[in-house]
Design an enzyme around this catalytic site. Sequence first.
Site, PDB file in Angstrom:
ATOM      1  N   ARG A 174     -18.380  44.247 -49.565  1.00 14.05           N
ATOM      2  CA  ARG A 174     -19.862  44.282 -49.623  1.00 14.05           C
ATOM      3  C   ARG A 174     -20.448  42.879 -49.786  1.00 14.05           C
ATOM      4  O   ARG A 174     -21.442  42.683 -50.495  1.00 14.05           O
ATOM      5  CB  ARG A 174     -20.354  45.172 -50.779  1.00 14.05           C
ATOM      6  CG  ARG A 174     -20.031  46.641 -50.640  1.00 14.05           C
ATOM      7  CD  ARG A 174     -20.713  47.280 -49.424  1.00 14.05           C
ATOM      8  NE  ARG A 174     -20.550  48.718 -49.419  1.00 14.05           N
ATOM      9  CZ  ARG A 174     -19.482  49.348 -48.926  1.00 14.05           C
ATOM     10  NH1 ARG A 174     -18.487  48.670 -48.373  1.00 14.05           N
ATOM     11  NH2 ARG A 174     -19.418  50.659 -48.957  1.00 14.05           N
ATOM     12  N   SER A 245     -24.859  54.210 -51.645  1.00 18.92           N
ATOM     13  CA  SER A 245     -24.329  53.800 -52.950  1.00 18.92           C
ATOM     14  C   SER A 245     -25.298  52.815 -53.601  1.00 18.92           C
ATOM     15  O   SER A 245     -25.650  51.812 -53.001  1.00 18.92           O
ATOM     16  CB  SER A 245     -22.980  53.099 -52.784  1.00 18.92           C
ATOM     17  OG  SER A 245     -22.038  53.976 -52.220  1.00 18.92           O
ATOM     18  N   GLU A 341     -26.359  47.438 -55.673  1.00 19.05           N
ATOM     19  CA  GLU A 341     -25.987  47.080 -54.296  1.00 19.05           C
ATOM     20  C   GLU A 341     -27.205  46.766 -53.396  1.00 19.05           C
ATOM     21  O   GLU A 341     -27.217  45.718 -52.746  1.00 19.05           O
ATOM     22  CB  GLU A 341     -25.103  48.202 -53.733  1.00 19.05           C
ATOM     23  CG  GLU A 341     -24.858  48.205 -52.251  1.00 19.05           C
ATOM     24  CD  GLU A 341     -24.465  46.869 -51.666  1.00 19.05           C
ATOM     25  OE1 GLU A 341     -23.733  46.108 -52.311  1.00 19.05           O
ATOM     26  OE2 GLU A 341     -24.932  46.569 -50.551  1.00 19.05           O
TER      27      GLU A 341
HETATM   28  N1  EPU Z   1     -16.397  60.342 -58.243  1.00 18.37           N
HETATM   29  C1  EPU Z   1     -16.697  61.177 -59.290  1.00 18.37           C
HETATM   30  N2  EPU Z   1     -17.970  61.616 -59.438  1.00 18.37           N
HETATM   31  C2  EPU Z   1     -18.948  61.267 -58.568  1.00 18.37           C
HETATM   32  C3  EPU Z   1     -18.650  60.413 -57.494  1.00 18.37           C
HETATM   33  C4  EPU Z   1     -17.368  59.962 -57.353  1.00 18.37           C
HETATM   34  O1  EPU Z   1     -15.853  61.510 -60.105  1.00 18.37           O
HETATM   35  O2  EPU Z   1     -20.086  61.711 -58.777  1.00 18.37           O
HETATM   36  C5  EPU Z   1     -15.018  59.864 -58.098  1.00 18.37           C
HETATM   37  C6  EPU Z   1     -14.205  60.803 -57.219  1.00 18.37           C
HETATM   38  O3  EPU Z   1     -12.974  61.000 -57.829  1.00 18.37           O
HETATM   39  C7  EPU Z   1     -13.978  60.046 -55.943  1.00 18.37           C
HETATM   40  C8  EPU Z   1     -14.137  58.593 -56.347  1.00 18.37           C
HETATM   41  O4  EPU Z   1     -15.009  58.599 -57.475  1.00 18.37           O
HETATM   42  O5  EPU Z   1     -12.713  60.286 -55.424  1.00 18.37           O
HETATM   43  C9  EPU Z   1     -14.730  57.730 -55.252  1.00 18.37           C
HETATM   44  O6  EPU Z   1     -15.856  58.369 -54.693  1.00 18.37           O
HETATM   45  P1  EPU Z   1     -16.051  58.435 -53.091  1.00 18.37           P
HETATM   46  O7  EPU Z   1     -14.776  58.701 -52.415  1.00 18.37           O
HETATM   47  O8  EPU Z   1     -17.200  59.325 -52.850  1.00 18.37           O
HETATM   48  O9  EPU Z   1     -16.376  56.958 -52.675  1.00 18.37           O
HETATM   49  P2  EPU Z   1     -17.260  55.866 -53.402  1.00 18.37           P
HETATM   50  O10 EPU Z   1     -16.389  54.889 -54.082  1.00 18.37           O
HETATM   51  O11 EPU Z   1     -18.281  56.574 -54.209  1.00 18.37           O
HETATM   52  C10 EPU Z   1     -17.385  54.187 -51.380  1.00 18.37           C
HETATM   53  C11 EPU Z   1     -18.485  53.386 -50.752  1.00 18.37           C
HETATM   54  C12 EPU Z   1     -19.296  54.250 -49.811  1.00 18.37           C
HETATM   55  C13 EPU Z   1     -18.351  54.780 -48.741  1.00 18.37           C
HETATM   56  C14 EPU Z   1     -17.234  55.590 -49.446  1.00 18.37           C
HETATM   57  C15 EPU Z   1     -16.196  56.088 -48.479  1.00 18.37           C
HETATM   58  C16 EPU Z   1     -19.089  51.642 -52.332  1.00 18.37           C
HETATM   59  C17 EPU Z   1     -20.069  51.174 -53.363  1.00 18.37           C
HETATM   60  N3  EPU Z   1     -19.336  52.846 -51.801  1.00 18.37           N
HETATM   61  O12 EPU Z   1     -18.012  55.191 -52.168  1.00 18.37           O
HETATM   62  O13 EPU Z   1     -20.288  53.434 -49.203  1.00 18.37           O
HETATM   63  O14 EPU Z   1     -19.037  55.594 -47.823  1.00 18.37           O
HETATM   64  O15 EPU Z   1     -16.558  54.752 -50.398  1.00 18.37           O
HETATM   65  O16 EPU Z   1     -15.374  55.044 -48.075  1.00 18.37           O
HETATM   66  O17 EPU Z   1     -18.142  50.924 -52.026  1.00 18.37           O
HETATM   67  C18 EPU Z   1     -22.558  52.701 -49.362  1.00 18.37           C
HETATM   68  O18 EPU Z   1     -22.137  51.560 -49.530  1.00 18.37           O
HETATM   69  O19 EPU Z   1     -23.797  52.954 -49.322  1.00 18.37           O
HETATM   70  C19 EPU Z   1     -21.623  53.804 -49.252  1.00 18.37           C
HETATM   71  C20 EPU Z   1     -22.033  55.063 -49.183  1.00 18.37           C
END
Ligand code: EPU
Length: 345
Positions: A174, A245, A341
């Site tokens: 990012r 995010s 972000e």
């Molecule tokens: N989780 C929870 N509760 C929640 C949300 C997440 O427990 O409410 C835990 C889950 O275990 C999950 C883990 O956190 O497995 C990670 O969550 P997720 O896979 O949804 O991915 P993320 O880390 O929340 C990142 C990017 C997204 C991207 C996804 C998929 C960042 C800040 N965000 O999200 O990017 O789409 O991975 O690769 O790096 C964006 O930047 O706007 C964005 C949506």
Amino acid sequence: MNRAQNAPQAAKSIPNLGLKQRNTFGFDANAELAYEITAPEQIPEVISDIAEQKLAWRVLGGGSNVILPNKLPGATLLMNIAGQEIISSDADASLLAVGGGVNWHELVAWTLENDLPGLENLALIPGTVGAAPIQNIGAYGVEIGDYIDRIEAFDTKDHAFVTLAKEACHFAYRDSYFKQNPQRFIVTKVVFSIPKNWQARIHYADLAKQFAENSNPTAEEIFLAVCKIRTHKLPDPKVIGNAGSFFQNPIVPNEQYETLLKTHADLVSYPDAPGKRKLAAGWLIDQCGFKGQRMGSVGVYENQALVLVNHGGGTAQDILGLAKCIRDKVHDKFGVSLQIEPNIL
Ligand code: EPU
């Protein structure tokens, strides 16, 4: 055709433009003076005007990663440069040149229709092509930086057009050279290098689950699966205002991670650079009990704690107030500082 017909007209300027439809949070913002940029050649004159009148200014792409205040003083540049074309192709890769104003998701769909697979993991990310490299958009194990050959931009410091090769863009999680130098570059065109040796990337948990019974999916199948996952997890900005995010996933030293694991055995994290660990911010926020909570007109999305939403009528102040509560609570509970972000304008 004669030259005069080819020369671009000066950028159209629009006083007092409402931006509610141009920011995915749906904040009721007003630009004092907007310039609609449809060709790179219009930019030097606009920047000279701005300097002469000593105006504050900023660039707005799709408005999907910004927090807009009620009033945007000075000049707001709306980037509407169109166009996409395959400029070369050899045995290894195709080079694809795309105008900064092209919609990102429409480009991803177009590449698949034109047999240029590679960007499918990045389907349904809102925003424009020109904005995408600034925060090095990424999802499901792929980042846009992996596919960039070079970027054309106007350098407002040197008042000249520049071309930055991929290495000069300093892409990281990012992050990029453009983000490190705010208010300097205006991205006009992105040249992608799409390799011919396509391979499916379905190692991220959410995608792996979708393909548990199909280990050889096509790019189109991955595209559809990503659209399905995102539609379920992330709110559609047309229905409920949001900027994806809201916080970055924090990267902490291994020692801090090990200490946290002792008290939080189910902590969700990913390996990062040597000696570091990336924590799932969504998990940290969820553990603090914020998921689905509301604070006036704004709140935390019910299906993903990392996404803050505007239920309607919210302002930048409201969302930043909620963000402060979340940051304080996460810091108290885990000793981790979350970074916002989207750009706060
Ligand atoms: N989780 C929870 N509760 C929640 C949300 C997440 O427990 O409410 C835990 C889950 O275990 C999950 C883990 O956190 O497995 C990670 O969550 P997720 O896979 O949804 O991915 P993320 O880390 O929340 C990142 C990017 C997204 C991207 C996804 C998929 C960042 C800040 N965000 O999200 O990017 O789409 O991975 O690769 O790096 C964006 O930047 O706007 C964005 C949506």
